[in-house]
Design a protein around this motif. Sequence first.
Motif, short mmCIF file in Angstrom:
data_model
loop_
_atom_site.label_atom_id
_atom_site.label_comp_id
_atom_site.label_asym_id
_atom_site.label_seq_id
_atom_site.Cartn_x
_atom_site.Cartn_y
_atom_site.Cartn_z
N ARG A 10 5.14 4.26 -4.37
CA ARG A 10 3.80 3.72 -4.60
C ARG A 10 2.81 4.87 -4.70
NH1 ARG A 10 7.51 -0.34 -3.72
NH2 ARG A 10 6.50 -2.39 -3.64
N PHE A 11 1.96 4.82 -5.71
CA PHE A 11 0.93 5.83 -5.89
C PHE A 11 -0.33 5.38 -5.16
CE2 PHE A 11 2.24 8.71 -9.40
CZ PHE A 11 3.45 8.14 -9.71
N GLY A 12 -1.01 6.33 -4.56
CA GLY A 12 -2.34 6.07 -4.05
C GLY A 12 -3.35 6.38 -5.15
N ASP A 22 0.83 -1.19 0.00
CA ASP A 22 0.00 0.00 0.00
C ASP A 22 0.88 1.25 0.00
OD1 ASP A 22 -2.59 -1.29 2.21
OD2 ASP A 22 -2.21 -1.55 0.07
N ALA A 23 0.33 2.33 -0.59
CA ALA A 23 1.06 3.58 -0.64
C ALA A 23 1.22 4.15 0.75
CB ALA A 23 0.32 4.56 -1.54
N LYS A 24 2.27 4.95 0.92
CA LYS A 24 2.50 5.61 2.20
C LYS A 24 1.73 6.91 2.32
CE LYS A 24 7.10 4.17 3.67
NZ LYS A 24 8.46 4.67 3.98
N THR A 25 1.00 7.28 1.30
CA THR A 25 0.32 8.58 1.27
C THR A 25 -1.19 8.41 1.20
OG1 THR A 25 0.49 8.68 -1.13
CG2 THR A 25 2.29 9.66 0.12
N THR A 26 -1.90 9.39 1.77
CA THR A 26 -3.36 9.43 1.63
C THR A 26 -3.77 10.83 1.21
OG1 THR A 26 -3.62 9.92 3.98
CG2 THR A 26 -3.82 7.61 3.32
N GLN A 27 -4.73 10.88 0.29
CA GLN A 27 -5.22 12.13 -0.26
C GLN A 27 -6.73 12.09 -0.38
OE1 GLN A 27 -2.13 11.53 -3.74
NE2 GLN A 27 -2.83 13.66 -3.79
N PRO A 28 -7.40 13.26 -0.33
CA PRO A 28 -8.85 13.25 -0.57
C PRO A 28 -9.12 12.84 -2.01
CG PRO A 28 -8.00 15.49 -0.49
CD PRO A 28 -6.87 14.59 -0.08
N PRO A 29 -10.21 12.15 -2.26
CA PRO A 29 -10.46 11.64 -3.61
C PRO A 29 -10.76 12.71 -4.63
CG PRO A 29 -12.29 11.11 -2.16
CD PRO A 29 -11.21 11.65 -1.29
N ASP A 59 -5.59 22.97 -15.47
CA ASP A 59 -5.07 22.29 -14.29
C ASP A 59 -5.97 21.15 -13.83
OD1 ASP A 59 -3.91 25.47 -13.05
OD2 ASP A 59 -2.74 23.87 -14.02
N THR A 60 -7.11 20.99 -14.46
CA THR A 60 -7.99 19.86 -14.13
C THR A 60 -7.26 18.56 -14.45
OG1 THR A 60 -10.05 21.08 -14.50
CG2 THR A 60 -10.13 18.68 -14.75
N ALA A 61 -7.08 17.73 -13.41
CA ALA A 61 -6.27 16.52 -13.54
C ALA A 61 -6.37 15.73 -12.24
CB ALA A 61 -4.80 16.87 -13.81
N VAL A 62 -5.75 14.56 -12.23
CA VAL A 62 -5.59 13.80 -10.99
C VAL A 62 -4.19 14.11 -10.46
CG1 VAL A 62 -5.55 11.53 -9.90
CG2 VAL A 62 -7.13 11.99 -11.79
N TYR A 63 -4.12 14.50 -9.20
CA TYR A 63 -2.87 14.89 -8.57
C TYR A 63 -2.45 13.81 -7.57
CZ TYR A 63 -3.25 19.44 -10.70
OH TYR A 63 -3.32 20.46 -11.63
N TYR A 64 -1.20 13.41 -7.67
CA TYR A 64 -0.67 12.35 -6.80
C TYR A 64 0.50 12.89 -5.99
CZ TYR A 64 -3.00 9.09 -10.05
OH TYR A 64 -3.90 8.41 -10.82
N CYS A 65 0.54 12.54 -4.71
CA CYS A 65 1.77 12.73 -3.94
C CYS A 65 2.33 11.36 -3.63
CB CYS A 65 1.54 13.55 -2.67
SG CYS A 65 0.59 12.74 -1.38
N ILE A 66 3.63 11.23 -3.73
CA ILE A 66 4.28 9.97 -3.43
C ILE A 66 5.54 10.23 -2.61
CG2 ILE A 66 3.41 8.78 -5.48
CD1 ILE A 66 6.10 9.14 -6.79
N VAL A 67 5.93 9.23 -1.85
CA VAL A 67 7.14 9.29 -1.05
C VAL A 67 8.24 8.59 -1.81
CG1 VAL A 67 8.21 8.52 1.09
CG2 VAL A 67 5.89 9.45 1.12
N ARG A 68 9.37 9.23 -1.93
CA ARG A 68 10.41 8.83 -2.87
C ARG A 68 10.85 7.37 -2.74
NH1 ARG A 68 12.90 7.10 -6.36
NH2 ARG A 68 14.66 8.01 -7.46
N ASP A 69 11.20 6.93 -1.56
CA ASP A 69 11.72 5.58 -1.46
C ASP A 69 10.63 4.53 -1.66
OD1 ASP A 69 14.34 6.11 1.02
OD2 ASP A 69 14.23 6.47 -1.12
N ASP A 70 9.40 4.90 -1.44
CA ASP A 70 8.29 3.97 -1.57
C ASP A 70 7.85 3.85 -3.02
OD1 ASP A 70 4.84 4.04 -1.13
OD2 ASP A 70 6.07 2.32 -0.57
#
Lengths: 116, 106
Positions: free
Chosen positions: B95-97, B1-8, B82-93
């Motif tokens: 994994r995308f949420g 599982d990804a290390k990040t959580t974001q609002p949908p 700018d309408t798009a899906v935005y992802y934050c990820i942690v570098r060593d992981d």
Amino acid sequence: GAGVSQSPRYKVAKRGQDVALRCDPISGHVSLFWYQQALGQGPEFLTYFQNEAQLDKSGLPSDRFFAERPEGSVSTLKIQRTQQEDSAVYLCASSLEGAGLGNTIYFGEGSWLTVV
Amino acid sequence: DAKTTQPPSMDCAEGRAANLPCNHSTISGNEYVYWYRQIHSQGPQYIIHGLKNNETNEMASLIITEDRKSSTLILPHATLRDTAVYYCIVRDDMRFGAGTRLTVKP
């Protein structure tokens, strides 16, 4: 080249057929990643190379999936005996140095695989 | 599982600032936070990344909390493109949420 290049851009395979997807990373990039993205989902990590060494293959969904990067540059993702659930976009990404060093990671446009 | 959580999903009015949050409470001390966005049928586009300090470039600003457990991507003057899906990820992981689907409305 200027960016990460993937080929083919589109591939239609019959169920049971083997496919090979190619990734040409940015020249000199050490790290290379493969992702699988199903329709409407985020990219799912498949595997990671540092030069020719495959350091993480924990995301490969089954033994039908195989990736290689024999000379530390071009990488190939091979899927054997394709199944319909393999239909997805396969994304490749590369970065200049190894993990954790804060280098920008660049993605290709993906290879769209449809299994019929 | 990804290390990040974001609002949908989030909406933003055109011309206003879009503030996209990301939680990464298990991040380790030397892991960078990266932000990407993806417009339909294209590969993820790099936006910005940071470790501890706030960062700004021509696309966006990145605010990282002092404890590094969360961050916010700021698009200062959102446009329809700018309408798009935005992802934050942690570098060593790496994994995308599921990301945040940002819709910029006229």
